[in-house]
Design a protein around this motif. Structure first.
Motif, PDB file in Angstrom:
ATOM      1  N   ALA A 177     -51.781  12.734  -4.595  1.00  0.00           N
ATOM      2  CA  ALA A 177     -50.795  13.154  -3.594  1.00  0.00           C
ATOM      3  C   ALA A 177     -50.661  14.684  -3.564  1.00  0.00           C
ATOM      4  O   ALA A 177     -50.505  15.275  -2.498  1.00  0.00           O
ATOM      5  CB  ALA A 177     -49.448  12.506  -3.875  1.00  0.00           C
ATOM      6  N   THR A 178     -50.748  15.321  -4.739  1.00  0.00           N
ATOM      7  CA  THR A 178     -50.640  16.791  -4.773  1.00  0.00           C
ATOM      8  C   THR A 178     -51.698  17.426  -3.884  1.00  0.00           C
ATOM      9  O   THR A 178     -51.414  18.350  -3.113  1.00  0.00           O
ATOM     10  CB  THR A 178     -50.858  17.334  -6.205  1.00  0.00           C
ATOM     11  OG1 THR A 178     -50.120  16.535  -7.101  1.00  0.00           O
ATOM     12  CG2 THR A 178     -50.404  18.772  -6.313  1.00  0.00           C
ATOM     13  N   THR A 180     -53.249  16.050  -1.420  1.00  0.00           N
ATOM     14  CA  THR A 180     -52.970  15.715  -0.020  1.00  0.00           C
ATOM     15  C   THR A 180     -51.899  16.641   0.555  1.00  0.00           C
ATOM     16  O   THR A 180     -52.029  17.163   1.669  1.00  0.00           O
ATOM     17  CB  THR A 180     -52.516  14.243   0.099  1.00  0.00           C
ATOM     18  OG1 THR A 180     -53.459  13.415  -0.582  1.00  0.00           O
ATOM     19  CG2 THR A 180     -52.412  13.819   1.545  1.00  0.00           C
ATOM     20  N   VAL A 181     -50.843  16.848  -0.217  1.00  0.00           N
ATOM     21  CA  VAL A 181     -49.759  17.740   0.229  1.00  0.00           C
ATOM     22  C   VAL A 181     -50.295  19.163   0.410  1.00  0.00           C
ATOM     23  O   VAL A 181     -50.045  19.810   1.426  1.00  0.00           O
ATOM     24  CB  VAL A 181     -48.593  17.740  -0.799  1.00  0.00           C
ATOM     25  CG1 VAL A 181     -47.617  18.875  -0.510  1.00  0.00           C
ATOM     26  CG2 VAL A 181     -47.866  16.404  -0.781  1.00  0.00           C
ATOM     27  N   ASP A 182     -51.037  19.643  -0.580  1.00  0.00           N
ATOM     28  CA  ASP A 182     -51.553  21.020  -0.503  1.00  0.00           C
ATOM     29  C   ASP A 182     -52.480  21.190   0.692  1.00  0.00           C
ATOM     30  O   ASP A 182     -52.417  22.208   1.398  1.00  0.00           O
ATOM     31  CB  ASP A 182     -52.306  21.382  -1.788  1.00  0.00           C
ATOM     32  CG  ASP A 182     -51.344  21.592  -2.957  1.00  0.00           C
ATOM     33  OD1 ASP A 182     -50.117  21.560  -2.721  1.00  0.00           O
ATOM     34  OD2 ASP A 182     -51.820  21.774  -4.088  1.00  0.00           O
TER      35      ASP A 182
ATOM     36  N   PHE B 165     -40.758  16.111  -1.647  1.00  0.00           N
ATOM     37  CA  PHE B 165     -41.935  16.489  -2.438  1.00  0.00           C
ATOM     38  C   PHE B 165     -41.874  15.898  -3.835  1.00  0.00           C
ATOM     39  O   PHE B 165     -42.878  15.450  -4.382  1.00  0.00           O
ATOM     40  CB  PHE B 165     -42.086  18.011  -2.505  1.00  0.00           C
ATOM     41  CG  PHE B 165     -42.542  18.582  -1.201  1.00  0.00           C
ATOM     42  CD1 PHE B 165     -43.794  18.240  -0.682  1.00  0.00           C
ATOM     43  CD2 PHE B 165     -41.755  19.444  -0.470  1.00  0.00           C
ATOM     44  CE1 PHE B 165     -44.226  18.739   0.539  1.00  0.00           C
ATOM     45  CE2 PHE B 165     -42.176  19.946   0.746  1.00  0.00           C
ATOM     46  CZ  PHE B 165     -43.422  19.598   1.257  1.00  0.00           C
ATOM     47  N   VAL B 168     -42.941  12.334  -3.436  1.00  0.00           N
ATOM     48  CA  VAL B 168     -44.354  12.188  -3.076  1.00  0.00           C
ATOM     49  C   VAL B 168     -45.265  12.568  -4.243  1.00  0.00           C
ATOM     50  O   VAL B 168     -46.363  12.029  -4.395  1.00  0.00           O
ATOM     51  CB  VAL B 168     -44.637  13.045  -1.822  1.00  0.00           C
ATOM     52  CG1 VAL B 168     -46.107  13.273  -1.616  1.00  0.00           C
ATOM     53  CG2 VAL B 168     -44.022  12.397  -0.587  1.00  0.00           C
ATOM     54  N   LEU B 169     -44.801  13.501  -5.061  1.00  0.00           N
ATOM     55  CA  LEU B 169     -45.639  13.971  -6.171  1.00  0.00           C
ATOM     56  C   LEU B 169     -45.328  13.265  -7.487  1.00  0.00           C
ATOM     57  O   LEU B 169     -45.919  13.589  -8.518  1.00  0.00           O
ATOM     58  CB  LEU B 169     -45.491  15.489  -6.325  1.00  0.00           C
ATOM     59  CG  LEU B 169     -45.872  16.317  -5.085  1.00  0.00           C
ATOM     60  CD1 LEU B 169     -45.668  17.799  -5.326  1.00  0.00           C
ATOM     61  CD2 LEU B 169     -47.309  16.043  -4.652  1.00  0.00           C
ATOM     62  N   TRP B 173     -45.041   7.264  -6.813  1.00  0.00           N
ATOM     63  CA  TRP B 173     -45.398   7.274  -5.404  1.00  0.00           C
ATOM     64  C   TRP B 173     -46.647   6.421  -5.170  1.00  0.00           C
ATOM     65  O   TRP B 173     -47.711   6.686  -5.722  1.00  0.00           O
ATOM     66  CB  TRP B 173     -45.649   8.704  -4.946  1.00  0.00           C
ATOM     67  CG  TRP B 173     -46.087   8.847  -3.512  1.00  0.00           C
ATOM     68  CD1 TRP B 173     -47.294   9.286  -3.064  1.00  0.00           C
ATOM     69  CD2 TRP B 173     -45.315   8.577  -2.327  1.00  0.00           C
ATOM     70  NE1 TRP B 173     -47.324   9.307  -1.701  1.00  0.00           N
ATOM     71  CE2 TRP B 173     -46.122   8.870  -1.216  1.00  0.00           C
ATOM     72  CE3 TRP B 173     -44.006   8.104  -2.104  1.00  0.00           C
ATOM     73  CZ2 TRP B 173     -45.677   8.724   0.105  1.00  0.00           C
ATOM     74  CZ3 TRP B 173     -43.568   7.952  -0.794  1.00  0.00           C
ATOM     75  CH2 TRP B 173     -44.393   8.265   0.287  1.00  0.00           C
ATOM     76  N   THR B 180     -48.342  10.269   2.768  1.00  0.00           N
ATOM     77  CA  THR B 180     -48.118  11.566   2.129  1.00  0.00           C
ATOM     78  C   THR B 180     -48.161  12.693   3.170  1.00  0.00           C
ATOM     79  O   THR B 180     -47.311  13.591   3.176  1.00  0.00           O
ATOM     80  CB  THR B 180     -49.191  11.816   1.043  1.00  0.00           C
ATOM     81  OG1 THR B 180     -49.230  10.694   0.163  1.00  0.00           O
ATOM     82  CG2 THR B 180     -48.880  13.064   0.248  1.00  0.00           C
ATOM     83  N   THR B 184     -44.985  14.981   4.329  1.00  0.00           N
ATOM     84  CA  THR B 184     -45.082  16.438   4.188  1.00  0.00           C
ATOM     85  C   THR B 184     -44.764  17.134   5.505  1.00  0.00           C
ATOM     86  O   THR B 184     -43.956  18.067   5.558  1.00  0.00           O
ATOM     87  CB  THR B 184     -46.505  16.823   3.727  1.00  0.00           C
ATOM     88  OG1 THR B 184     -46.784  16.154   2.500  1.00  0.00           O
ATOM     89  CG2 THR B 184     -46.642  18.320   3.523  1.00  0.00           C
TER      90      THR B 184
END
Lengths: 231, 231
Positions: A177-178, A180-182, B165, B168-169, B173, B180, B184
């Motif tokens: 997920a990290t 994906t978010v980034d 966040f 999600v992180l 999750w 995701t 975001t």
């Protein structure tokens, strides 16, 4: 008086070019900081953004001073109002560089750039640098062919932006997920950076030609959202 | 002349309030469209945004007309320049509602709101509606206590944004990459919506008090990025 006024406009223009040059440096550094997890470089971008903000505020104050003292009308007035808007867009472009750098700093000592997307983000960064450099040149020379170049580069950036979502939403995507978010945030920052450049280019064209189209600034985002849906 | 000028300013103010009211409706509808995957409602928001954009352009044209014809100076000049900036922020707030609605439309017939975050997004939407309504009231009454209320609500929205966040992180999750990405983007749109409101509130306070602070607009985002790092 006329002489004084044109001196003032030239000064405004020079200030815009100066800010655009700093923005070009900032997105270049931000892209490298993000790709290589260079936290010192990221800190530099963040510190430099304060300088960009200051210069934008100083330019705005000068524009308001010109409005007050010299009371321009017609096209002259529109030039000054446009300078205010351009400065706001440049300031936001600097913010995008800062946000990309903040992502790099956050993830340190890990790499911020998600696996499998390094090439895409490097390319997006390069195109953003190119767009900023072209914008600076457009502001300096008023050569309207440069506005077309900016639009074309923006199209390429939009494609890359769409490809990030395609990748992230594909079955092959193994990112956490990290990542994906980034990827989502960094791609959006790059894309917004270019959008602001297109908005500025349109304002310059408008001033030169009087041809004013609105509501187009978000076409790029509409495309993104479509791609997001189809991916 | 003085009379005419004050009539013009009042007209500008009324137009800002009108746009702020439309923005309030748009974020309310967008939140509901996102929560319930109501694609018809999403389409409404997207169509209404064109109206907001038109009104913002018309207001800008009127402000430029006032600058040209009435040549205001000092505080009067700053009021007109501020109106231009406020209209740009309101227009962007409308864009955020539109983007949230576009996400809802994209995912239809699936739900756009990611599992486990429905409550958070409903709350963020409610706070955004509250902030827009308060902003409209601030523009109408110039009651500066409302600016404080806007800042406080923005703090609450920032906390919710950070919590998205965090969720999600976290290891719990279970969302797919689509969820995701949606979380975001939607969270960022809600947070930017509120940021623009804070920016407008600051401009209104500045006009009333002459007390001008810059560089605070991105504090919220800095917090987001920190939270992103700690989650």
């Amino acid at each position: 008086m006329r002489e004084v006024f044109h001196q003032s406009l030239e000064d405004l223009q020079n200030r815009l070019v100066e800010i655009a040059d700093l923005v070009t440096v900032s997105i270049d550094k931000a892209t490298r900081a993000f790709a290589t997890s260079d936290v010192a470089l990221a800190e530099e971008v963040i510190a430099d953004d304060a300088k960009i903000d200051e210069l934008a505020v100083a330019l705005d104050e000068q524009a308001i001073e010109i409005l007050a003292r010299q009371q321009p009308v017609a096209r002259d007035l529109r030039i000054v109002v446009t300078a205010l808007r351009v400065s706001a867009s440049l300031e936001r472009m600097g913010d995008m560089s800062e946000h990309i750098s903040q992502l790099a700093r956050l993830r340190f000592p890990e790499r911020a750039v998600p696996k499998g997307l390094k090439g895409t983000f490097t390319k997006m960064g390069e195109l953003d640098v190119e767009i900023a450099r072209t914008l600076s040149e457009l502001l300096r020379t008023q050569d309207l062919r440069l506005a077309d170049a900016i639009r074309n580069t923006d199209d390429d950036i939009d494609e890359l932006h769409a490809s990030v979502f395609e990748k992230v939403l594909s079955d092959n995507w193994k990112g956490e997920a990290t990542a994906t978010v980034d990827a989502t945030l960094a791609s959006r920052y790059h894309e917004r950076f270019a959008d602001h450049a297109v908005a500025v280019a349109k304002k310059v064209v408008y001033l030169a030609t009087g041809d004013w189209h609105v509501d187009e600034e978000d076409i790029a985002l509409a495309v993104e959202q479509q791609e997001l849906g189809h991916a």
